[in-house]
Design a protein around this motif. Sequence first.
Motif, PDB file in Angstrom:
ATOM      1  N   ASN A  59      77.569  28.223  43.027  1.00  0.00           N
ATOM      2  CA  ASN A  59      77.696  28.887  41.731  1.00  0.00           C
ATOM      3  C   ASN A  59      76.644  29.977  41.509  1.00  0.00           C
ATOM      4  N   ASN A  60      75.450  29.826  42.109  1.00  0.00           N
ATOM      5  CA  ASN A  60      74.470  30.901  41.995  1.00  0.00           C
ATOM      6  C   ASN A  60      74.990  32.156  42.687  1.00  0.00           C
ATOM      7  N   GLY A  61      75.669  31.975  43.809  1.00  0.00           N
ATOM      8  CA  GLY A  61      76.305  33.106  44.477  1.00  0.00           C
ATOM      9  C   GLY A  61      77.422  33.695  43.642  1.00  0.00           C
ATOM     10  N   GLY A  62      78.163  32.807  42.937  1.00  0.00           N
ATOM     11  CA  GLY A  62      79.195  33.320  42.030  1.00  0.00           C
ATOM     12  C   GLY A  62      78.598  34.181  40.938  1.00  0.00           C
ATOM     13  N   ASP A  63      77.436  33.759  40.407  1.00  0.00           N
ATOM     14  CA  ASP A  63      76.719  34.597  39.437  1.00  0.00           C
ATOM     15  C   ASP A  63      76.412  35.965  40.040  1.00  0.00           C
ATOM     16  N   GLY A  64      75.927  35.957  41.283  1.00  0.00           N
ATOM     17  CA  GLY A  64      75.570  37.209  41.940  1.00  0.00           C
ATOM     18  C   GLY A  64      76.754  38.141  42.092  1.00  0.00           C
ATOM     19  N   LEU A  65      77.910  37.597  42.468  1.00  0.00           N
ATOM     20  CA  LEU A  65      79.114  38.428  42.596  1.00  0.00           C
ATOM     21  C   LEU A  65      79.507  39.037  41.252  1.00  0.00           C
ATOM     22  N   ALA A  66      79.460  38.228  40.193  1.00  0.00           N
ATOM     23  CA  ALA A  66      79.795  38.737  38.853  1.00  0.00           C
ATOM     24  C   ALA A  66      78.804  39.806  38.410  1.00  0.00           C
ATOM     25  N   ILE A  67      77.526  39.606  38.734  1.00  0.00           N
ATOM     26  CA  ILE A  67      76.496  40.590  38.390  1.00  0.00           C
ATOM     27  C   ILE A  67      76.742  41.893  39.129  1.00  0.00           C
ATOM     28  N   ALA A  68      77.058  41.809  40.410  1.00  0.00           N
ATOM     29  CA  ALA A  68      77.322  43.017  41.203  1.00  0.00           C
ATOM     30  C   ALA A  68      78.473  43.817  40.617  1.00  0.00           C
ATOM     31  N   ARG A  69      79.521  43.118  40.195  1.00  0.00           N
ATOM     32  CA  ARG A  69      80.674  43.806  39.614  1.00  0.00           C
ATOM     33  C   ARG A  69      80.285  44.523  38.314  1.00  0.00           C
ATOM     34  N   LEU A  70      79.496  43.881  37.476  1.00  0.00           N
ATOM     35  CA  LEU A  70      79.078  44.494  36.218  1.00  0.00           C
ATOM     36  C   LEU A  70      78.176  45.704  36.460  1.00  0.00           C
ATOM     37  N   LEU A  71      77.254  45.595  37.423  1.00  0.00           N
ATOM     38  CA  LEU A  71      76.371  46.719  37.706  1.00  0.00           C
ATOM     39  C   LEU A  71      77.157  47.901  38.260  1.00  0.00           C
ATOM     40  N   ASP A  72      78.151  47.619  39.097  1.00  0.00           N
ATOM     41  CA  ASP A  72      79.014  48.684  39.611  1.00  0.00           C
ATOM     42  C   ASP A  72      79.765  49.369  38.473  1.00  0.00           C
ATOM     43  N   CYS A  73      80.279  48.581  37.554  1.00  0.00           N
ATOM     44  CA  CYS A  73      80.977  49.146  36.392  1.00  0.00           C
ATOM     45  C   CYS A  73      80.041  49.981  35.516  1.00  0.00           C
ATOM     46  N   ASP A  74      78.765  49.606  35.526  1.00  0.00           N
ATOM     47  CA  ASP A  74      77.791  50.281  34.671  1.00  0.00           C
ATOM     48  C   ASP A  74      77.224  51.545  35.319  1.00  0.00           C
ATOM     49  N   ARG A 100      87.653  38.883  42.705  1.00  0.00           N
ATOM     50  CA  ARG A 100      87.485  39.972  41.732  1.00  0.00           C
ATOM     51  C   ARG A 100      86.680  41.125  42.329  1.00  0.00           C
ATOM     52  N   ILE A 101      85.637  40.797  43.090  1.00  0.00           N
ATOM     53  CA  ILE A 101      84.799  41.865  43.640  1.00  0.00           C
ATOM     54  C   ILE A 101      85.544  42.639  44.719  1.00  0.00           C
ATOM     55  N   LYS A 102      86.476  41.986  45.391  1.00  0.00           N
ATOM     56  CA  LYS A 102      87.248  42.668  46.427  1.00  0.00           C
ATOM     57  C   LYS A 102      88.148  43.765  45.856  1.00  0.00           C
ATOM     58  N   LYS A 103      88.396  43.698  44.557  1.00  0.00           N
ATOM     59  CA  LYS A 103      89.225  44.719  43.909  1.00  0.00           C
ATOM     60  C   LYS A 103      88.410  45.943  43.501  1.00  0.00           C
ATOM     61  N   THR A 104      87.115  45.914  43.766  1.00  0.00           N
ATOM     62  CA  THR A 104      86.238  47.047  43.458  1.00  0.00           C
ATOM     63  C   THR A 104      85.868  47.750  44.760  1.00  0.00           C
ATOM     64  N   SER A 105      85.074  48.796  44.632  1.00  0.00           N
ATOM     65  CA  SER A 105      84.622  49.535  45.815  1.00  0.00           C
ATOM     66  C   SER A 105      83.298  49.013  46.358  1.00  0.00           C
ATOM     67  N   VAL A 106      82.781  47.936  45.787  1.00  0.00           N
ATOM     68  CA  VAL A 106      81.500  47.393  46.231  1.00  0.00           C
ATOM     69  C   VAL A 106      81.666  46.788  47.631  1.00  0.00           C
ATOM     70  N   PRO A 107      80.884  47.264  48.612  1.00  0.00           N
ATOM     71  CA  PRO A 107      81.006  46.695  49.963  1.00  0.00           C
ATOM     72  C   PRO A 107      80.490  45.264  50.024  1.00  0.00           C
ATOM     73  N   VAL A 108      81.248  44.427  50.727  1.00  0.00           N
ATOM     74  CA  VAL A 108      80.893  43.018  50.863  1.00  0.00           C
ATOM     75  C   VAL A 108      80.813  42.687  52.345  1.00  0.00           C
ATOM     76  N   ARG A 109      79.674  42.094  52.734  1.00  0.00           N
ATOM     77  CA  ARG A 109      79.530  41.631  54.112  1.00  0.00           C
ATOM     78  C   ARG A 109      79.224  40.145  54.091  1.00  0.00           C
ATOM     79  N   GLN A 110      79.831  39.432  55.020  1.00  0.00           N
ATOM     80  CA  GLN A 110      79.579  38.002  55.133  1.00  0.00           C
ATOM     81  C   GLN A 110      79.090  37.691  56.545  1.00  0.00           C
ATOM     82  N   ILE A 111      78.139  36.785  56.643  1.00  0.00           N
ATOM     83  CA  ILE A 111      77.683  36.364  57.959  1.00  0.00           C
ATOM     84  C   ILE A 111      78.046  34.910  58.159  1.00  0.00           C
ATOM     85  N   GLY A 112      78.305  34.561  59.401  1.00  0.00           N
ATOM     86  CA  GLY A 112      78.696  33.195  59.692  1.00  0.00           C
ATOM     87  C   GLY A 112      77.520  32.311  60.039  1.00  0.00           C
ATOM     88  N   GLN A 113      76.585  32.843  60.821  1.00  0.00           N
ATOM     89  CA  GLN A 113      75.421  32.075  61.234  1.00  0.00           C
ATOM     90  C   GLN A 113      74.254  32.347  60.292  1.00  0.00           C
TER      91      GLN A 113
END
Length: 498
Positions: A59-74, A100-113
């Motif tokens: 959920n802390n990561g979920g907060d981060g994703l929501a924050i990123a979306r708001l900052l991008d909008c701002d 939701r963040i995937k619908k924006t232009s904010v680049p998202v990278r995920q690592i497996g290890q």
Amino acid sequence: MRKIIDAAQMKLADKDCLTAKNMASHELMDRAASAFAGIFRSLIQHKNQPIVVLCGTGNNGGDGLAIARLLDCDGYNHVEILIIPTGTDPSADFLYNLERIKKTSVPVRQIGQVSALDFESLDIDVSRSVLIDALLGIGVNRPLDGGLRDIVRYLNGRCKRVVAVDVPTGFRSEGSFQDDEVILHADEVITFQRPKLNFFFPESAKFMRSFFVADIGLREEFIAELPSSFSCLEQSDIENIYRKRETFSHKGNYGHALVIAGSIGKVGAALICAEACLYAGAGLITVSLPQEGRDALYARLPEAMITRPEDLFDERDYSAIAFGPGLGVRATGLPHLFKKTKAPLVIDADGLNYMAKNQSTLTALPKGTVLTPHMKEFDRLFGSSSTWWDRIQLAIRKAKELNVIIVLKNRYTFIVTNTGDVLINPTGNPAMAIGGMGDALTGLITSFIAQGYTPREACILGCFLHGRAGDRLKLEGQAVVLPTAVIRKIPYLLSEIE
């Protein structure tokens, strides 16, 4: 007062809010993200600043994703997200915000290890970026290990600036820290609804420079009913306690304070304590100090009366007594004081040092006595503690056992009552770190007791106003704040309350 609650209780408050307000959990997350973003915008105003949002999969990561979306909008132009797995399965709210963040232009990278090597290979220049730490939240209850620990070690010292979501990664809301723990170092922490108890302990300084509290709309009436020994003082507490002077009152209505302080070379401690007593409003004040200091007292405080040590209790009825500042060997008179007076006592400095060497005096303390130790004095009195968490637990036990109030002084002063409550004073600042500041606090508390406030009320008034005066002087441009300047600010603060 604002009750300070633990991590488990904060989760209960979240659930209560969802039920009482018929909200979905992602809606509360949106509210938290909006509150965070509002404070973040005031901290980071340049919108071309590169920002990396480091998200876990809870959920802390979920907060981060929501924050990123708001900052991008701002209008923040260079926001990117890095997702690092922090559990076996992502939380539902993390997955919701990921879509939701995937619908924006904010680049998202995920690592497996999860390792520092993988992080380094991503070619993110953290030395130029503001890192928003949304990796792990308040659910952490043990030290970091494995890859997460390696990542935090890699980031520490490399980041331009770190702003943590709720708590820095690896930081626990309550309980002791181990010496070798790895915790992400944050410049600022924007925490939700309440500061975490460990924020107030000196150990937290290694992991954060400052914190801000973002109100996310949890129900205060629910939080108020949760069991907790810890509360943080507010301005409203002072306004509710302080009593305006009556129209036809006179000096006799505001008590007679006695200050037993000062010795050769330490007369200043007596002067500061006595001056604080006067400026806080005691109707009469008598000072017992050596012959060598009497001319100084006459010159500085003509309002004060003087008594010789041998004449302390010649038919005088004192309302409160301060004992100890700069007292030196005269502190040996403490047992005699216990026998000769029933006036409330505030014991500081050499009075505390005498008690530390003569432990039998602790059990002879009159009910309601106020002890005002700094950390070293406290440890000499009651034994050393390895952490501030342990020290506060010891203070709670001793205050209840001895039926006294312990004012444990630090950047955040802890007023530990004889019922086991801990009232945290948030006022004050490092500009006040100068000799004599504790003598001033002793004088303020003694003055308020003399005026008829309970010892608990006097400690609240004295600590809060003492720190608030220092804060005002700092805001007025004083990089170093003297105790005498703090004292002279007190009548103006009292006038504002009236």
